[in-house]
Enzyme design. Sequence first.
Site, PDB file in Angstrom:
ATOM      1  N   THR A 180       1.574   3.380  -6.519  1.00  0.00           N
ATOM      2  CA  THR A 180       2.036   3.854  -5.215  1.00  0.00           C
ATOM      3  C   THR A 180       1.334   5.181  -4.930  1.00  0.00           C
ATOM      4  O   THR A 180       0.486   5.620  -5.712  1.00  0.00           O
ATOM      5  CB  THR A 180       3.578   4.009  -5.214  1.00  0.00           C
ATOM      6  OG1 THR A 180       4.023   4.348  -3.888  1.00  0.00           O
ATOM      7  CG2 THR A 180       4.032   5.121  -6.159  1.00  0.00           C
TER       8      THR A 180
ATOM      9  N   GLY B 261      -2.499   2.437  -4.365  1.00  0.00           N
ATOM     10  CA  GLY B 261      -2.119   3.840  -4.269  1.00  0.00           C
ATOM     11  C   GLY B 261      -1.921   4.245  -2.814  1.00  0.00           C
ATOM     12  O   GLY B 261      -1.713   3.412  -1.932  1.00  0.00           O
TER      13      GLY B 261
ATOM     14  N   VAL C  30       0.878  -1.167   0.000  1.00  0.00           N
ATOM     15  CA  VAL C  30       0.000   0.000   0.000  1.00  0.00           C
ATOM     16  C   VAL C  30       0.913   1.215   0.000  1.00  0.00           C
ATOM     17  O   VAL C  30       1.933   1.221   0.704  1.00  0.00           O
ATOM     18  CB  VAL C  30      -0.903   0.017   1.256  1.00  0.00           C
ATOM     19  CG1 VAL C  30      -1.749   1.285   1.305  1.00  0.00           C
ATOM     20  CG2 VAL C  30      -1.785  -1.233   1.288  1.00  0.00           C
ATOM     21  N   CYS C  31       0.574   2.216  -0.828  1.00  0.00           N
ATOM     22  CA  CYS C  31       1.267   3.505  -0.737  1.00  0.00           C
ATOM     23  C   CYS C  31       2.774   3.305  -1.007  1.00  0.00           C
ATOM     24  O   CYS C  31       3.140   2.547  -1.909  1.00  0.00           O
ATOM     25  CB  CYS C  31       0.969   4.068   0.660  1.00  0.00           C
ATOM     26  SG  CYS C  31       1.307   5.794   0.961  1.00  0.00           S
ATOM     27  N   THR C  32       3.626   3.937  -0.239  1.00  0.00           N
ATOM     28  CA  THR C  32       5.072   3.816  -0.472  1.00  0.00           C
ATOM     29  C   THR C  32       5.631   2.479   0.011  1.00  0.00           C
ATOM     30  O   THR C  32       6.844   2.259  -0.088  1.00  0.00           O
ATOM     31  CB  THR C  32       5.838   4.963   0.212  1.00  0.00           C
ATOM     32  OG1 THR C  32       5.493   4.977   1.604  1.00  0.00           O
ATOM     33  CG2 THR C  32       5.464   6.304  -0.408  1.00  0.00           C
TER      34      THR C  32
END
Lengths: 208, 208
Positions: free
Chosen positions: A118, A148, A98-100
């Site tokens: 990301t 994202g 998830v994300c970074t």
Amino acid sequence: MRIAIVVYDGMTALDAVGPYDILNRLPDTEVSTVGVGAGPKRAEGGLGVVAAQDLSAVTAADVVLVPGGGKLGAVMRSERLHEWLRDRHATAAWTASVCTGALVLGAAGLLDGRRVTTHWRAREHLARFGATFVDERVVVDGSLVTGGGVTAGIDLALTLARLLHGDDIARAVQLSAHYDPQPPFPPVHPDAAAEETLVIVRDRLGPR
Amino acid sequence: MRIAIVVYDGMTALDAVGPYDILNRLPDTEVSTVGVGAGPKRAEGGLGVVAAQDLSAVTAADVVLVPGGGKLGAVMRSERLHEWLRDRHATAAWTASVCTGALVLGAAGLLDGRRVTTHWRAREHLARFGATFVDERVVVDGSLVTGGGVTAGIDLALTLARLLHGDDIARAVQLSAHYDPQPPFPPVHPDAAAEETLVIVRDRLGPR
């Protein structure tokens, strides 16, 4: 079914807990947290989230998920974590971020040649891991599932629910989690956001 | 600006952590966790989330938020928690709940005569606290802000962001958290859900 979510100092807690609470609704599924060392980790803002087990205690998992954070620090350099991620990825049905958290998978060498998403503020960092950024909320490429930023973890977890258990169960999970999102503002693509909004994001907001 | 989020054994972690990570993005804001006793609490599924402080250490807060859980148990009976909630509510700008956290506010005597929402499976319990159920995602009634189930905490927190800091900041927080939700299934109102979906929610899903 065993699902292991990596937790660490500096992570964005929602990146981990969104998927945790969605996946915890699945039948016959054990979701647990794992860290470089068991015990409390200090997420962004100071929130304590406990790693139930050290990496060494999790020698197999059907799904591995890595949350992101604003200052990744140690997890980008932990050879021990990277080796564990490579080993789990080799046999897991799904490896997710998830994300970074995608950058952590990248540091572990798992993104080379892959289609990945990301957080929008981290897009440009994917190329150095050999990954191609895909501008979608959730991207599935082989056994790699990336989401994202932050709140995308919920959409990603529901995607995993669907991949693991099919539409009927995933639809019920969505209803069970009362997921009928109503953002107060119409979502705007980052590339279309007003300059003044981007300036506020950059200069005035946390996480601290 | 000080925001206190109550955490407790048996809570749904996402109810607390969704708002935590949204509100933690606000400028000049300290978000912290508080419990009946400081230290790790065991959320649904076993996830450990740490209460940074005991109730006694938080003698004022601008915002107080109570998450929900499937088995509320002790928090419905804790006179100490209820007294603390009444005291904080008396001076807080906003008192908030997510999901069945509304029932905890009800047990504290804070819902009498109020317009309130909660998780759809808990709707019928609001009447015994003198509250009127409102079928909306987020309901603002005076200084009371209540949200629907689990994932509604994100919409509720963005509503609080708007109330506290106005549209420009709240819009930036929404973008910062990459909140452009894309549920895999079109959201269905619980009253319109297929019987087979409701049966799965009731009989096959966690949280355990």
